[in-house]
Enzyme design. Structure first.
Site, short mmCIF file in Angstrom:
data_model
loop_
_atom_site.label_atom_id
_atom_site.label_comp_id
_atom_site.label_asym_id
_atom_site.label_seq_id
_atom_site.Cartn_x
_atom_site.Cartn_y
_atom_site.Cartn_z
N LYS A 3 -10.40 -0.85 10.50
CA LYS A 3 -10.57 -2.03 9.95
C LYS A 3 -10.77 -3.26 10.63
O LYS A 3 -10.39 -4.32 10.56
CB LYS A 3 -9.30 -2.05 9.07
CG LYS A 3 -8.98 -1.11 7.94
CD LYS A 3 -7.94 -1.37 6.73
CE LYS A 3 -7.51 -0.21 6.17
NZ LYS A 3 -8.07 0.33 4.99
N HIS A 6 0.97 -1.29 -0.23
CA HIS A 6 0.05 0.02 -0.04
C HIS A 6 0.90 1.09 0.10
O HIS A 6 1.79 1.07 0.57
CB HIS A 6 -1.03 0.24 1.27
CG HIS A 6 -1.86 1.08 1.42
ND1 HIS A 6 -1.47 2.34 1.87
CD2 HIS A 6 -3.14 0.82 1.27
CE1 HIS A 6 -2.59 3.08 1.79
NE2 HIS A 6 -3.70 2.11 1.61
N GLN A 43 -4.48 -4.86 7.09
CA GLN A 43 -5.54 -5.84 6.55
C GLN A 43 -5.28 -7.28 7.53
O GLN A 43 -6.16 -7.81 7.58
CB GLN A 43 -5.45 -6.45 5.09
CG GLN A 43 -5.58 -5.17 4.18
CD GLN A 43 -6.96 -4.69 4.13
OE1 GLN A 43 -7.83 -5.04 4.64
NE2 GLN A 43 -7.13 -3.12 3.73
N CYS A 65 -4.64 2.57 -3.83
CA CYS A 65 -3.69 2.77 -3.32
C CYS A 65 -2.41 2.01 -3.21
O CYS A 65 -1.45 1.71 -2.35
CB CYS A 65 -3.64 2.94 -1.67
SG CYS A 65 -4.82 4.29 -1.26
N ASP A 76 2.92 -4.27 8.26
CA ASP A 76 1.73 -3.47 8.08
C ASP A 76 0.64 -4.30 8.16
O ASP A 76 0.31 -5.10 7.28
CB ASP A 76 2.13 -2.80 6.47
CG ASP A 76 0.68 -2.04 6.26
OD1 ASP A 76 -0.34 -2.08 6.93
OD2 ASP A 76 0.33 -1.47 5.04
C1 LIG Z 1 -2.39 -2.80 3.67
C2 LIG Z 1 -2.48 -1.40 4.06
N1 LIG Z 1 -1.77 -0.50 4.75
C3 LIG Z 1 -2.07 0.44 5.17
C4 LIG Z 1 -3.34 1.03 4.84
C5 LIG Z 1 -3.60 2.58 5.39
O1 LIG Z 1 -4.37 2.52 6.45
P1 LIG Z 1 -5.02 3.83 7.15
O2 LIG Z 1 -5.71 4.71 5.78
O3 LIG Z 1 -6.28 3.50 8.05
O4 LIG Z 1 -3.98 4.85 7.78
C6 LIG Z 1 -4.57 0.62 4.19
C7 LIG Z 1 -5.66 0.98 4.16
O5 LIG Z 1 -6.45 0.63 3.32
C8 LIG Z 1 -4.07 -0.85 3.99
O6 LIG Z 1 -4.93 -1.43 3.41
#
Ligand SMILES: Cc1ncc(COP(=O)(O)O)c(C=O)c1O
Length: 405
Positions: free
Chosen positions: A224, A121, A201, A362, A198
């Site tokens: 999430k 992401h 998910q 993203c 990270d």
């Molecule tokens: C794998 C992953 N990393 C990071 C993020 C970023 O999360 P947030 O926008 O809640 O900070 C997301 C959000 O979709 C994600 O799916």
């Protein structure tokens, strides 16, 4: 063990009573919140509102107690060694920015390397890039295999370059693939790297255990995990958190301030500048307490059943290009309808009250690799039913007919 009752589970969410008829398959973007979470956040404002760690009065002390109890709930849930290792942030993005910024100023130097993967992401790419460019740190990227899985041979070869940091997602937000996280962490540690996961998910798929995973950092967002937006967690081993330079500075994170010098507060406060999202923290703790009323394995099995039915249904619709693998998948399917634009497909689904996401999610470097303009993403949660799956399949079938006629 009683069978999982999806209708009972779904009834915990007022959202579905207010929005009957909607099929919500955009769970990888954000999940709905059970009433227990909504009540916990509003109860804070209605009954306990005060700032934390500041006031001499009892109300502030009570708010502080609730806030710190929320930290303990998260600490227990992720099995961190101590609540000093649990930092409240505004989300996974903020946590990753803190790690990249914090390590860059203390641990990483010119010519050193950070290892990422092709399917990250943007939140796990851009913070590194910003600082790496400035400090002359090199980014390497683990490629994918032909079936869109991480190339573990290439990963091992890239580890021979001795990266100082290896940072990767537990579960791909586009493909839904569950990464071989245990093997990846073991190899990274053997190579002497600092490990960052990270878990944006990953956290909702399975309760993560910090002491078992033994990574140096793990991040996630509350929204999430059935929790509120604007709250997230930066978990770090104490030694590494101590080494991070704070990305934000101001009140609460200090010990002594003069115009000559500032010394920092102890963990976790050193990395929590300013007034925190108190109601958000309480909401996240409520989400965790609520989730623990259920058997995680049952929730996983329910999602896997939905996934299986979805793949079965997709296999008989002509012209569907599926990017996600059905195995080692956490319940996210990226697909396209022939060469049609994903936004057109998503709009046709939207017209039938089916919520999916379309675009590059993203993850632009992943889509460059996949050589696709984007994809439609259907992401399932435990409150989805087989009826949701069937309605989505029928709508996709109709989309194929309309768009390819
Ligand atoms: C794998 C992953 N990393 C990071 C993020 C970023 O999360 P947030 O926008 O809640 O900070 C997301 C959000 O979709 C994600 O799916």
């Amino acid at each position: 063990m009683p069978v999982f009752d999806v209708q009972q589970f779904r009834q915990q969410f007022s959202f579905f009573q207010h929005n009957p008829g909607w099929v919500y398959l955009d769970n990888a973007a954000t999940m709905h919140k059970p009433d227990a979470v909504v009540s916990a956040t509003s109860q804070f404002y209605q009954q306990h509102n005060s700032n934390v760690h500041r006031g001499a009065h009892q109300l502030s002390q009570q708010a502080t107690r609730l806030f710190e109890q929320a930290r303990t709930t998260v600490c227990r849930y992720i099995n961190a060694k101590s609540s000093e290792e649990v930092i409240f942030t505004s989300g996974a993005t903020a946590a990753l920015n803190q790690i990249a910024f914090g390590l860059m100023h203390t641990v990483l130097g010119a010519g050193e390397r950070v290892l990422l993967t092709q399917l990250e992401h943007h939140a796990n790419i851009v913070p590194w890039q910003l600082h790496c460019q400035r400090y002359g740190v090199i980014i390497d990227v683990v490629p994918l295999t032909a079936d869109n899985q991480l190339d573990m041979t290439a990963y091992q070869q890239l580890l021979e370059r001795k990266p100082k940091v290896v940072s990767f997602s537990h579960i791909s937000n586009v493909l839904g693939h569950i990464q071989p996280i245990d093997a990846m962490l073991a190899l990274a540690k053997k190579a002497g790297a600092i490990t960052v996961v990270d878990g944006a998910q990953g956290v909702v798929y399975k309760q993560p255990d910090m002491q078992q995973l033994d990574c140096d950092f793990y991040v996630f967002s509350g929204h999430k995990l059935y929790g509120p937006t604007g709250i997230g967690i930066l978990y770090g081993k104490k030694d590494w958190l101590e080494k991070l330079t704070p990305i934000f500075a101001g009140g609460e994170m200090i010990e002594q301030v003069s115009f000559v010098n500032t010394t920092f507060n102890k963990l976790p406060f050193k990395l929590e500048a300013g007034t925190p999202n108190i109601a958000g923290a309480l909401g996240l703790a409520a989400a965790i307490d609520w989730l623990q009323l259920y058997n995680t394995e049952q929730l996983i099995q329910h999602k896997l059943l939905l996934l299986k039915e979805f793949y079965n249904g997709l296999s008989v619709i002509k012209g569907i290009d599926i990017l996600s693998l059905p195995v080692h998948n956490a319940g996210i399917v990226a697909l396209n309808v022939s060469n049609e634009h994903p936004a057109d497909v998503a709009e046709l689904l939207n017209q039938q009250n089916i919520a999916v996401r379309s675009g590059q999610h993203c993850a632009m470097p992943l889509f460059s690799y996949l050589a696709r303009p984007g994809a439609v993403r259907c992401s399932f949660a435990a409150y989805n039913s087989l009826d949701d799956v069937n309605r989505c399949l029928l709508a996709l079938e109709q989309a194929v007919e309309i768009l390819t006629a």
